[in-house]
Design a protein around this motif. Structure first.
Motif, short mmCIF file in Angstrom:
data_model
loop_
_atom_site.label_atom_id
_atom_site.label_comp_id
_atom_site.label_asym_id
_atom_site.label_seq_id
_atom_site.Cartn_x
_atom_site.Cartn_y
_atom_site.Cartn_z
N PRO A 296 5.16 32.02 69.22
CA PRO A 296 5.22 33.45 68.90
C PRO A 296 3.84 34.11 68.83
N ALA B 84 6.71 22.66 67.16
CA ALA B 84 5.99 22.44 65.90
C ALA B 84 6.91 22.07 64.74
N GLY C 266 11.95 27.64 71.13
CA GLY C 266 12.76 28.82 70.85
C GLY C 266 13.63 29.09 72.07
N ARG D 48 24.32 37.86 63.91
CA ARG D 48 23.30 38.11 64.93
C ARG D 48 23.80 39.19 65.88
N THR D 49 22.90 39.99 66.36
CA THR D 49 23.29 41.08 67.24
C THR D 49 22.96 40.76 68.70
N LEU E 196 7.22 20.65 73.50
CA LEU E 196 6.57 20.28 72.25
C LEU E 196 6.88 21.37 71.22
N THR F 157 5.67 18.57 66.45
CA THR F 157 4.51 18.41 67.33
C THR F 157 3.89 19.79 67.57
N ALA F 158 2.98 20.13 66.68
CA ALA F 158 2.31 21.45 66.77
C ALA F 158 1.10 21.32 67.69
N THR G 299 13.90 40.83 71.29
CA THR G 299 15.33 40.47 71.36
C THR G 299 15.50 39.06 71.93
N GLU H 75 9.36 36.52 73.70
CA GLU H 75 9.76 37.93 73.60
C GLU H 75 8.60 38.91 73.73
N GLY I 275 15.27 26.39 68.33
CA GLY I 275 15.82 27.75 68.19
C GLY I 275 14.82 28.76 67.70
N ARG J 62 13.02 31.63 66.14
CA ARG J 62 13.49 32.82 65.43
C ARG J 62 14.95 33.14 65.71
N MET J 63 15.57 32.35 66.57
CA MET J 63 17.02 32.51 66.78
C MET J 63 17.78 32.26 65.47
N ILE K 230 -4.23 27.66 68.14
CA ILE K 230 -4.26 26.90 69.40
C ILE K 230 -5.56 27.27 70.12
N THR L 40 17.91 33.01 61.69
CA THR L 40 17.33 33.95 60.72
C THR L 40 16.78 33.23 59.50
C1 LIG Z 1 14.85 37.75 61.15
C2 LIG Z 1 15.04 38.02 62.61
C3 LIG Z 1 16.25 38.51 63.05
C4 LIG Z 1 16.45 38.77 64.41
N1 LIG Z 1 17.66 39.21 64.84
C5 LIG Z 1 17.90 39.37 66.16
C6 LIG Z 1 19.19 39.71 66.64
O1 LIG Z 1 20.13 39.83 65.85
N2 LIG Z 1 19.35 39.89 67.99
C7 LIG Z 1 18.32 39.73 68.87
O2 LIG Z 1 18.53 39.92 70.08
N3 LIG Z 1 17.09 39.39 68.44
C8 LIG Z 1 16.86 39.19 67.12
N4 LIG Z 1 15.63 38.82 66.67
C9 LIG Z 1 14.57 38.59 67.67
C10 LIG Z 1 14.79 37.23 68.37
O3 LIG Z 1 15.19 36.28 67.43
C11 LIG Z 1 13.50 36.79 69.06
O4 LIG Z 1 13.09 37.83 69.96
C12 LIG Z 1 13.66 35.51 69.85
O5 LIG Z 1 14.34 34.52 69.13
C13 LIG Z 1 12.27 35.03 70.22
O6 LIG Z 1 12.38 33.85 70.99
P1 LIG Z 1 11.05 33.20 71.57
O7 LIG Z 1 11.46 31.99 72.33
O8 LIG Z 1 10.23 34.21 72.24
O9 LIG Z 1 10.19 32.77 70.28
P2 LIG Z 1 10.53 31.80 69.07
O10 LIG Z 1 11.98 31.77 68.79
O11 LIG Z 1 9.63 32.16 67.96
O12 LIG Z 1 10.13 30.36 69.63
C14 LIG Z 1 8.81 29.89 69.60
C15 LIG Z 1 8.81 28.44 69.15
O13 LIG Z 1 7.46 27.96 69.21
C16 LIG Z 1 7.27 27.08 68.12
N5 LIG Z 1 5.82 26.96 67.89
C17 LIG Z 1 5.01 27.80 67.23
N6 LIG Z 1 3.74 27.33 67.25
C18 LIG Z 1 3.77 26.17 67.93
C19 LIG Z 1 2.77 25.21 68.28
N7 LIG Z 1 1.47 25.35 67.93
N8 LIG Z 1 3.15 24.09 68.97
C20 LIG Z 1 4.46 23.92 69.32
N9 LIG Z 1 5.45 24.80 69.01
C21 LIG Z 1 5.08 25.92 68.34
C22 LIG Z 1 8.04 27.74 66.99
O14 LIG Z 1 8.33 26.81 65.96
C23 LIG Z 1 9.28 28.23 67.72
O15 LIG Z 1 10.32 27.28 67.70
C24 LIG Z 1 15.40 38.54 65.33
C25 LIG Z 1 14.18 38.04 64.88
C26 LIG Z 1 14.00 37.77 63.53
C27 LIG Z 1 12.69 37.19 63.05
#
Ligand SMILES: Cc1cc2nc3c(=O)[nH]c(=O)nc-3n(C[C@H](O)[C@H](O)[C@H](O)COP(=O)(O)OP(=O)(O)OC[C@H]3O[C@@H](n4cnc5c(N)ncnc54)[C@H](O)[C@@H]3O)c2cc1C
Length: 445
Positions: free
Chosen positions: A270, A70, A48, A94-95, A68, A238-239, A424, A414, A75, A77-78, A279, A80
């Protein structure tokens, strides 16, 4: 406070921000000012935005990194609606929350066009669709808006936003709009989020108040440009299923039996994945860490998008707020509709017999009659965890979740943001910056 002052105060001008070459002209002479004692191998769990940003920064410091992931895409949750066509990615808005952030600077550096959020809203309550002007004449609507505003300064007992609304005796006619503004906007419903949590988030927020929008594929293109090294280090499908950090090296196993070894591991999966226990850890995570996981909230969400042949709402309308289960519909002049349903309302949809996409479309059709017959294209994605929020009793759970374990296990993403930017994109990037710094300054154990 201007951008540069903010970056200086937060220390970014001398750390992560400068690691993106040319991102800040003013950074060119500055160096990473941390005592960089670490040069080993790092595995990052999750591609992500936090995992990618941490990887890019560590790679620029000469650290060996493998990500790694999954799923079969980067990207997280980046995106939608991850598995849709480019047409949907283009229409997806996206905001960018605030103009004092790494994300804002990254996008500006690449001359990505962002628009300030604009447009009018329509509100369905008391059996009719109201324009903003009409709604504003309703005393209950005014009181409801004031209640939402007051939540930002809330400093009372630890009750839910819904309980706060109920305590004010405002008509239930405007309850759905309150739920959209106080609950759904945070990826949950008003009965699950803490009023105190909303107040604290607002008061610690430092990214600025401007809300800008861009399309999903603009955002993806910008990340491709800015984080090319990280994108080359991803191993897809690769989970990770187990992590053993009891020895000198960290041993990692994936669900297909693949094994990996590293000196440090950065978890960005997440919150819902961490909560689910898919995990496993050796030794098991300490009780403070486990308690923190249970105290932070994250809910399932349905994200639906559909295109109508023609818009059935006045030009310039940005959002239509309904009063049933699916309550918030972002609309555009070219006929796109985006609906996100979280928290209690998402659970209600899943308990109804039938396809969630059809249920959401039927709800829209109730106050925009004829909409269903004009749909030409539609898609839905279910997120098991939308974005983290503060339920009642969250306390210092985010600090506990963010803390590293034994100088080997590090946490970003996040949900680990402790300064109000959780939920965010830019908040996720800030946690990456924090975790990368922790890794770089970690000592051998
Ligand atoms: C529908 C939606 C709309 C949103 N809109 C906005 C917006 O407009 N503006 C904004 O600022 N924020 C927005 N957000 C919030 C924002 O998208 C997230 O805060 C941000 O993308 C989170 O990033 P992250 O890297 O923390 O997690 P994630 O993006 O969730 O990345 C975690 C990654 O870990 C991977 N993963 C999970 N389990 C495993 C495992 N066992 N092994 C390996 N990999 C694994 C997942 O597949 C994922 O790719 C939105 C969220 C959602 C759900």
């Amino acid at each position: 406070m201007n951008r540069r002052t903010f970056l200086q105060q937060s220390g970014w001008l001398t750390t992560g921000a400068c690691l993106l070459p040319g991102l800040f002209q003013s950074c060119k002479k500055l160096e990473w000012d941390q005592d960089n004692t670490f040069q080993g191998e790092v595995i990052i769990v999750g591609a992500g935005i936090s995992g990618l940003y941490a990887a890019e920064m560590l790679l620029k410091q000469g650290v060996s990194v493998q990500i790694l992931e999954a799923s079969d895409y980067w990207g997280g949750r980046m995106r939608t609606l991850p598995n849709t066509t480019p047409l949907f990615q283009q229409a997806d808005r996206r905001t960018v929350y605030g103009q004092f952030s790494i994300l804002y600077d990254l996008l500006r550096h690449q001359s990505i066009e962002m628009q300030e959020k604009s447009g009018s809203q329509l509100y369905y309550f008391a059996g009719a669709l109201n324009t903003e002007a009409e709604a504003n004449q309703n005393i209950y609507f005014q009181e409801m808006l004031q209640a939402v505003e007051n939540l930002n300064a809330y400093n009372g007992g630890d009750i839910s936003a819904q309980a706060y609304f109920d305590s004010l005796g405002i008509s239930s006619n405007v309850e759905a709009t309150f739920n959209v503004l106080a609950g759904q906007a945070h990826g949950t419903s008003a009965d699950r989020i803490s009023a105190l949590g909303i107040g604290r988030q607002y008061q610690s927020w430092s990214a600025g108040k401007t809300e800008l929008t861009l399309s999903g594929n603009q955002l993806q293109a910008a990340i491709e440009q800015a984080l090319p090294n990280a994108l080359n280090r991803i191993r897809y499908n690769t989970a990770v299923s187990s992590i053993d950090y009891s020895g000198a090296k960290v041993s990692v196993q994936d669900q297909s039996g693949g094994t990996y070894s590293c000196d440090r591991i950065l978890l960005t999966a997440p919150l819902d994945v961490l909560k689910s226990g898919t995990i496993s850890f050796t030794p098991t995570l300490n009780s403070a860490k486990q308690t923190s996981l249970s105290r932070i909230g994250i809910d399932r969400s349905y994200c639906a998008m559909f295109k109508l042949q023609t818009a059935l709402w006045p030009s310039g309308t940005r959002r239509i707020i309904g009063n049933n289960i699916a309550q918030s519909f972002e609309v555009s002049d070219d006929g796109w509709v985006y609906c996100e349903v979280s928290g209690e309302q998402a659970d209600m949809i899943s308990s109804i017999f039938g396809d969630p996409l059809t249920i959401i479309q039927q709800q829209f059709d109730q106050f925009i009659p004829g909409a269903i017959s004009l749909i030409t294209d539609a898609a839905i994605h279910t997120w098991q965890g939308n974005r983290s929020y503060d339920p009642i009793g969250v306390g210092d759970a985010r600090q506990l979740l963010a803390s590293s374990v034994n100088q080997k296990l590090f946490f970003a993403g996040e949900a680990t943001h402790t300064g109000g930017h959780h939920g965010t994109l830019h908040g996720a990037m800030e946690t990456a910056l924090r975790a990368a710094t922790e890794i770089l300054t970690s000592s051998a154990s």
